[in-house]
Scaffold this motif. Structure first.
Motif, PDB file in Angstrom:
ATOM      1  N   ARG A 119      51.166  32.914  32.228  1.00 19.83           N
ATOM      2  CA  ARG A 119      49.823  32.713  32.759  1.00 19.83           C
ATOM      3  C   ARG A 119      49.947  31.999  34.101  1.00 19.83           C
ATOM      4  NH1 ARG A 119      45.696  30.005  28.770  1.00 19.83           N
ATOM      5  NH2 ARG A 119      45.944  32.060  27.785  1.00 19.83           N
ATOM      6  N   LEU A 121      48.132  29.982  37.402  1.00 21.53           N
ATOM      7  CA  LEU A 121      46.983  29.227  37.903  1.00 21.53           C
ATOM      8  C   LEU A 121      47.132  28.999  39.393  1.00 21.53           C
ATOM      9  CD1 LEU A 121      45.015  26.293  36.406  1.00 21.53           C
ATOM     10  CD2 LEU A 121      45.909  26.058  38.730  1.00 21.53           C
ATOM     11  N   GLU A 169      44.761  40.331  37.953  1.00 16.98           N
ATOM     12  CA  GLU A 169      44.102  40.291  36.637  1.00 16.98           C
ATOM     13  C   GLU A 169      43.402  41.618  36.357  1.00 16.98           C
ATOM     14  OE1 GLU A 169      42.336  38.388  33.122  1.00 16.98           O
ATOM     15  OE2 GLU A 169      43.447  37.217  34.605  1.00 16.98           O
ATOM     16  N   ARG A 177      44.149  32.108  36.314  1.00 16.99           N
ATOM     17  CA  ARG A 177      43.102  31.099  36.354  1.00 16.99           C
ATOM     18  C   ARG A 177      43.030  30.591  37.802  1.00 16.99           C
ATOM     19  NH1 ARG A 177      42.416  33.269  32.251  1.00 16.99           N
ATOM     20  NH2 ARG A 177      42.550  32.458  30.119  1.00 16.99           N
ATOM     21  N   LEU A 235      41.992  24.092  32.322  1.00 22.15           N
ATOM     22  CA  LEU A 235      41.718  25.434  32.824  1.00 22.15           C
ATOM     23  C   LEU A 235      42.885  26.366  32.527  1.00 22.15           C
ATOM     24  CD1 LEU A 235      40.017  27.464  34.365  1.00 22.15           C
ATOM     25  CD2 LEU A 235      40.953  26.530  36.509  1.00 22.15           C
ATOM     26  N   HIS A 238      42.791  27.409  28.963  1.00 17.63           N
ATOM     27  CA  HIS A 238      41.559  28.037  28.478  1.00 17.63           C
ATOM     28  C   HIS A 238      41.846  29.449  27.981  1.00 17.63           C
ATOM     29  CE1 HIS A 238      37.421  29.338  28.181  1.00 17.63           C
ATOM     30  NE2 HIS A 238      37.678  30.341  28.994  1.00 17.63           N
ATOM     31  N   GLN A 242      38.370  36.201  31.160  1.00 13.30           N
ATOM     32  CA  GLN A 242      38.572  35.651  32.493  1.00 13.30           C
ATOM     33  C   GLN A 242      37.333  34.843  32.913  1.00 13.30           C
ATOM     34  OE1 GLN A 242      39.242  34.237  35.700  1.00 13.30           O
ATOM     35  NE2 GLN A 242      40.955  35.612  35.266  1.00 13.30           N
TER      36      GLN A 242
END
Length: 338
Positions: A119, A121, A169, A177, A235, A238, A242
């Motif tokens: 993931r 960010l 994404e 994120r 975040l 999370h 999305q």
């Protein structure tokens, strides 16, 4: 823990103000952390608590360049991209590199995240809103940015990095994120980076005149670093659909002059306030709407400004921050209201 093992986390820009605090938080949470930094604006001093920690590894590298093999071949669970100079004097010193860091660097890290299923960010910025017409700023506001001005290398770089992230994404290539970070302060701010809190504190402690750009009526909202890091971690973790970009900042708005008066009161400094012209494209007002963060993350800042400033001032006094400042002539070019 993930599948019975510690999470493997990459923090690009991990030697910076925010990045070093994030690395400490992640290790405290049990993660194995690799810090990636080119040390253009980050500092090894920020990592001194971590340098011998068994869960921490440091790799010196510029993300504008292809990632080194020891990073590219490693499998991460999380990739945080905090790698970019964030204060106007620093990001304007080499605008080409600033833009490439935001865009090319983000692409390198997104491809890494895609390859290992991590993931991702992106630490974006409230600067994507420019000098806003909407107030407070909500994530659906498209902004008012001068795409050819002296701040555009940072503002437009971050906007392009957001575009690239959300396109990854949409194409199913990575789970992303995006945090839009508003003014943040706390220990480890560089004394000469041109940000308003570090400049005011440094000048007050040194007994020098405090430089205010414009008439001091422009506003900012200041979030203490520990609160901001909590928001970033929430975040990143999370789950679900999305969420889109998420504002992270303190919605308590005050003028630059009010901030100066508070610092003077806390420090007991006798510094005088002097006024200079407002820099080009400097935002007149800045305040986040954090409704999305409250709803999605259960997050809001907890640290009162006076408490956070006292901790920041104590750090500057202990670390001798005022003594590491540039000469005053250089600070005249710093964008104090940034």
């Amino acid at each position: 823990m993930k599948n019975g093992r510690h999470k493997q986390v990459l923090v690009a820009g991990g030697a910076g103000f925010l990045g070093s605090h994030l690395c400490e938080r992640l290790i405290a949470d049990g993660a194995q952390v690799v810090c990636l930094d080119n040390f253009l604006t980050g500092s090894r001093e920020n990592l001194r608590k971590l340098e011998r920690h068994p869960s921490f590894d440091l790799v010196e590298h510029d993300i504008v360049e292809p990632l080194p093999a020891k990073i590219a071949k490693k499998r991460f669970d999380r990739v945080y991209n905090l790698a970019c100079a964030a204060s106007p004097p620093l990001y304007q010193a080499d605008p080409e590199h600033t833009l490439l860091t935001s865009v090319v660097g983000a692409r390198h890290l997104l491809k890494l995240a895609e390859g290992c299923g991590a993931r991702f960010l992106l630490a974006s910025t409230s600067e994507v809103y420019g000098d806003p017409h909407a107030h407070p700023q909500v994530e659906t506001y498209w902004g008012n940015v001068n795409c050819t001005g002296p701040r555009a290398c940072y503002d437009e770089g971050k906007r392009a990095a957001e575009t690239l992230s959300f396109d990854y994404e949409r194409m199913g290539r990575a789970q992303v994120r995006v945090a839009r970070i508003f003014n943040t302060y706390g220990p480890r701010l560089c004394a000469d980076d041109g940000r308003v809190v570090s400049n005011v504190v440094s000048q007050a402690l040194a007994g020098e005149d405090i430089t205010v750009y414009g008439d001091g009526s422009q506003t900012r909202s200041f979030c203490y670093v520990a609160d901001l890091i909590e928001g970033l971690v929430r975040l990143m973790e999370h789950e679900g659909a999305q969420p889109g970009p998420v504002n992270l900042g303190n919605p308590n708005e005050l003028t630059i002059r009010e901030l100066v008066d508070l610092v003077l009161a806390i420090t007991g400094s006798s510094s005088e306030v002097v006024f200079q012209r407002l820099p080009v494209d400097d935002p007149k007002r800045r305040r986040p709407d954090i409704s999305r963060a409250k709803q999605l993350l259960g997050w809001s800042p907890k640290t009162p400004l006076e408490k956070g400033l006292k901790a920041t001032i104590a750090w500057f006094e202990e670390e001798g921050g005022a003594s590491r400042r540039r000469p005053s002539a250089d600070l005249d070019e710093a964008l104090l209201s940034a």
